[in-house]
Write an enzyme that holds these catalytic residues in place. Structure first.
Site, PDB file in Angstrom:
ATOM      1  N   LYS A 170       0.825  -1.216   0.000  1.00 31.25           N
ATOM      2  CA  LYS A 170       0.000   0.000   0.000  1.00 31.25           C
ATOM      3  C   LYS A 170       0.859   1.267   0.000  1.00 31.25           C
ATOM      4  CE  LYS A 170      -1.983  -1.090   3.902  1.00 31.25           C
ATOM      5  NZ  LYS A 170      -1.215  -2.323   4.209  1.00 31.25           N
ATOM      6  N   ARG A 187      -8.679   1.235  10.137  1.00 32.12           N
ATOM      7  CA  ARG A 187      -8.299  -0.158  10.403  1.00 32.12           C
ATOM      8  C   ARG A 187      -9.343  -0.871  11.245  1.00 32.12           C
ATOM      9  NH1 ARG A 187      -2.393   0.659   9.660  1.00 32.12           N
ATOM     10  NH2 ARG A 187      -1.304  -1.305   9.873  1.00 32.12           N
ATOM     11  N   ARG A 205      11.667  -6.146   4.263  1.00 28.63           N
ATOM     12  CA  ARG A 205      11.533  -4.690   4.094  1.00 28.63           C
ATOM     13  C   ARG A 205      12.638  -3.954   4.856  1.00 28.63           C
ATOM     14  NH1 ARG A 205       5.797  -1.965   5.103  1.00 28.63           N
ATOM     15  NH2 ARG A 205       5.975  -2.919   7.159  1.00 28.63           N
ATOM     16  N   ARG A 235      12.394  -2.139  10.484  1.00 25.55           N
ATOM     17  CA  ARG A 235      11.437  -1.734  11.513  1.00 25.55           C
ATOM     18  C   ARG A 235      11.343  -2.817  12.577  1.00 25.55           C
ATOM     19  NH1 ARG A 235       6.075   0.029   8.218  1.00 25.55           N
ATOM     20  NH2 ARG A 235       5.118  -0.956  10.036  1.00 25.55           N
ATOM     21  N   ARG A 287       0.728  -9.120  13.764  1.00 28.80           N
ATOM     22  CA  ARG A 287       0.081  -8.068  12.957  1.00 28.80           C
ATOM     23  C   ARG A 287      -0.887  -8.673  11.940  1.00 28.80           C
ATOM     24  NH1 ARG A 287       5.029  -5.255  10.661  1.00 28.80           N
ATOM     25  NH2 ARG A 287       3.584  -3.816   9.636  1.00 28.80           N
TER      26      ARG A 287
HETATM   27  P1  ADP Z   1       2.418  -1.792   3.212  1.00 24.24           P
HETATM   28  O1  ADP Z   1       2.456  -0.292   3.137  1.00 24.24           O
HETATM   29  O2  ADP Z   1       1.160  -2.377   2.631  1.00 24.24           O
HETATM   30  O3  ADP Z   1       2.717  -2.331   4.594  1.00 24.24           O
HETATM   31  P2  ADP Z   1       4.914  -1.646   1.656  1.00 24.24           P
HETATM   32  O4  ADP Z   1       4.529  -0.764   0.517  1.00 24.24           O
HETATM   33  O5  ADP Z   1       5.778  -1.060   2.712  1.00 24.24           O
HETATM   34  O6  ADP Z   1       3.582  -2.342   2.282  1.00 24.24           O
HETATM   35  O7  ADP Z   1       5.618  -2.948   1.034  1.00 24.24           O
HETATM   36  C1  ADP Z   1       6.094  -4.001   1.876  1.00 24.24           C
HETATM   37  C2  ADP Z   1       7.447  -4.503   1.332  1.00 24.24           C
HETATM   38  O8  ADP Z   1       7.225  -5.172   0.091  1.00 24.24           O
HETATM   39  C3  ADP Z   1       8.450  -3.399   1.033  1.00 24.24           C
HETATM   40  O9  ADP Z   1       9.731  -3.905   1.349  1.00 24.24           O
HETATM   41  C4  ADP Z   1       8.305  -3.131  -0.464  1.00 24.24           C
HETATM   42  O10 ADP Z   1       9.535  -2.692  -1.042  1.00 24.24           O
HETATM   43  C5  ADP Z   1       7.925  -4.514  -0.985  1.00 24.24           C
HETATM   44  N1  ADP Z   1       6.962  -4.481  -2.083  1.00 24.24           N
HETATM   45  C6  ADP Z   1       5.912  -3.599  -2.264  1.00 24.24           C
HETATM   46  N2  ADP Z   1       5.205  -3.907  -3.369  1.00 24.24           N
HETATM   47  C7  ADP Z   1       5.811  -5.024  -3.905  1.00 24.24           C
HETATM   48  C8  ADP Z   1       5.549  -5.831  -5.068  1.00 24.24           C
HETATM   49  N3  ADP Z   1       4.521  -5.572  -5.883  1.00 24.24           N
HETATM   50  N4  ADP Z   1       6.373  -6.891  -5.301  1.00 24.24           N
HETATM   51  C9  ADP Z   1       7.403  -7.156  -4.460  1.00 24.24           C
HETATM   52  N5  ADP Z   1       7.691  -6.434  -3.358  1.00 24.24           N
HETATM   53  C10 ADP Z   1       6.919  -5.385  -3.076  1.00 24.24           C
HETATM   54  P1  AMP Z   2       1.692   0.465   9.307  1.00 25.61           P
HETATM   55  O1  AMP Z   2       2.888   1.312   9.035  1.00 25.61           O
HETATM   56  O2  AMP Z   2       0.462   0.887   8.578  1.00 25.61           O
HETATM   57  O3  AMP Z   2       2.004  -1.022   9.124  1.00 25.61           O
HETATM   58  O4  AMP Z   2       1.350   0.660  10.855  1.00 25.61           O
HETATM   59  C1  AMP Z   2       2.284   0.321  11.860  1.00 25.61           C
HETATM   60  C2  AMP Z   2       1.591   0.242  13.230  1.00 25.61           C
HETATM   61  O5  AMP Z   2       1.023   1.545  13.553  1.00 25.61           O
HETATM   62  C3  AMP Z   2       0.405  -0.720  13.317  1.00 25.61           C
HETATM   63  O6  AMP Z   2       0.808  -2.046  13.568  1.00 25.61           O
HETATM   64  C4  AMP Z   2      -0.391  -0.101  14.480  1.00 25.61           C
HETATM   65  O7  AMP Z   2       0.194  -0.400  15.718  1.00 25.61           O
HETATM   66  C5  AMP Z   2      -0.220   1.398  14.237  1.00 25.61           C
HETATM   67  N1  AMP Z   2      -1.290   1.959  13.368  1.00 25.61           N
HETATM   68  C6  AMP Z   2      -1.138   2.519  12.142  1.00 25.61           C
HETATM   69  N2  AMP Z   2      -2.323   2.937  11.648  1.00 25.61           N
HETATM   70  C7  AMP Z   2      -3.246   2.606  12.590  1.00 25.61           C
HETATM   71  C8  AMP Z   2      -4.659   2.736  12.677  1.00 25.61           C
HETATM   72  N3  AMP Z   2      -5.382   3.295  11.674  1.00 25.61           N
HETATM   73  N4  AMP Z   2      -5.274   2.292  13.795  1.00 25.61           N
HETATM   74  C9  AMP Z   2      -4.577   1.747  14.807  1.00 25.61           C
HETATM   75  N5  AMP Z   2      -3.264   1.567  14.778  1.00 25.61           N
HETATM   76  C10 AMP Z   2      -2.584   1.991  13.690  1.00 25.61           C
END
Ligand code: ADP
Ligand code: AMP
Length: 214
Positions: free
Chosen positions: A13, A85, A124, A157, A168
């Site tokens: 995302k 969420r 990541r 992270r 998660r």
């Molecule tokens: P989210 O925001 O949904 O948690 P991220 O955009 O941070 O996900 O992506 C999670 C990990 O997967 C990152 O390390 C990113 O570089 C990688 N990634 C994102 N989209 C793709 C894809 N289409 N194919 C392979 N790896 C991806």
């Molecule tokens: P994310 O970067 O979206 O994976 O979020 C990382 C962490 O932030 C999550 O695991 C939650 O602990 C917190 N968080 C982010 N967005 C929300 C939300 N909308 N509601 C509650 N917790 C959140």
């Protein structure tokens, strides 16, 4: 046009939201990024949120709804990434937008199976300075563990360690996945196959957004 990017952690995302907001002028609101920034600056919100984030739980709805009220911009299309969420968060967002004579136009569901999510999350790496996101296999930096954009050392992270990742994903299934039906019942849900390459997913997304206009 306001969009919600819905889907499990690691589905891509943030990667897509960053690119789409740069190329199409959306405001990108990532509640995860805002919370991590608050934690690193030691603000009152950051202090309250830290334990939840570290253990993979959701930060309580009242804090999140107050936060979104504070950051909601006037008069620009927003990509909500990682918010809502929970159902109470989605209801609050609808009410908030209604008050501004706006709405969520589409909720785009990033669909991906658990095995791939775990691979994406554990691989990541993030730049602590500029926020750029990499993947050790799928989007590696040019120099080992160094950000291409700003030269800082990349980090993993804390909540991307495998034990927290599993929690998660459970939290997503239990608390967030009901939002799929929530938006589907309002005829606002679009399903996206997030299991393709970054470019393929983006092409699909861009085509959809451009056809819809905003
Ligand atoms: P989210 O925001 O949904 O948690 P991220 O955009 O941070 O996900 O992506 C999670 C990990 O997967 C990152 O390390 C990113 O570089 C990688 N990634 C994102 N989209 C793709 C894809 N289409 N194919 C392979 N790896 C991806
Ligand atoms: P994310 O970067 O979206 O994976 O979020 C990382 C962490 O932030 C999550 O695991 C939650 O602990 C917190 N968080 C982010 N967005 C929300 C939300 N909308 N509601 C509650 N917790 C959140």
């Amino acid at each position: 046009m306001n969009l919600v990017f819905l889907g499990p952690p690691g589905a891509g995302k943030g990667t897509q939201a960053k690119r789409l907001s740069q190329e199409r002028g959306f405001v990108h609101i990532s509640t995860g990024d805002i919370l991590r920034d608050a934690v690193s600056r030691g603000t009152p919100l950051g202090k309250k949120a830290k334990e939840y984030i570290d253990s993979g739980e959701l930060v309580p709805d009242d804090l999140m709804i107050a936060l979104i009220e504070e950051v909601l911009p006037e008069g620009r299309g927003v990509i909500f990434d990682g918010f809502p969420r929970t159902i109470p968060q989605a209801d609050a967002l609808d009410r908030l937008l209604e008050g501004k004579r706006q709405e969520i136009r589409w909720a785009i569901l990033f669909d991906l199976d658990d095995e791939e999510l775990i691979e994406r999350l554990t691989g990541r790496r993030t730049c602590p300075s500029c926020g750029e996101v990499y993947h050790m296999t799928f989007k590696p930096p040019k120099k080992d563990e160094i950000c291409d954009k700003c030269g800082s050392a990349l980090i993993q992270r804390d909540d991307d360690r495998e034990e927290v990742v599993k929690r998660r994903l459970e939290v997503y299934r239990r608390q967030t996945s009901p939002l799929i039906d929530y938006y589907d019942s309002k005829n606002k849900l679009i399903r996206l196959d997030a299991g393709r390459s970054i470019d393929e997913v983006y092409t699909d997304l861009l085509r959809f957004v451009d056809e819809e206009g905003h």
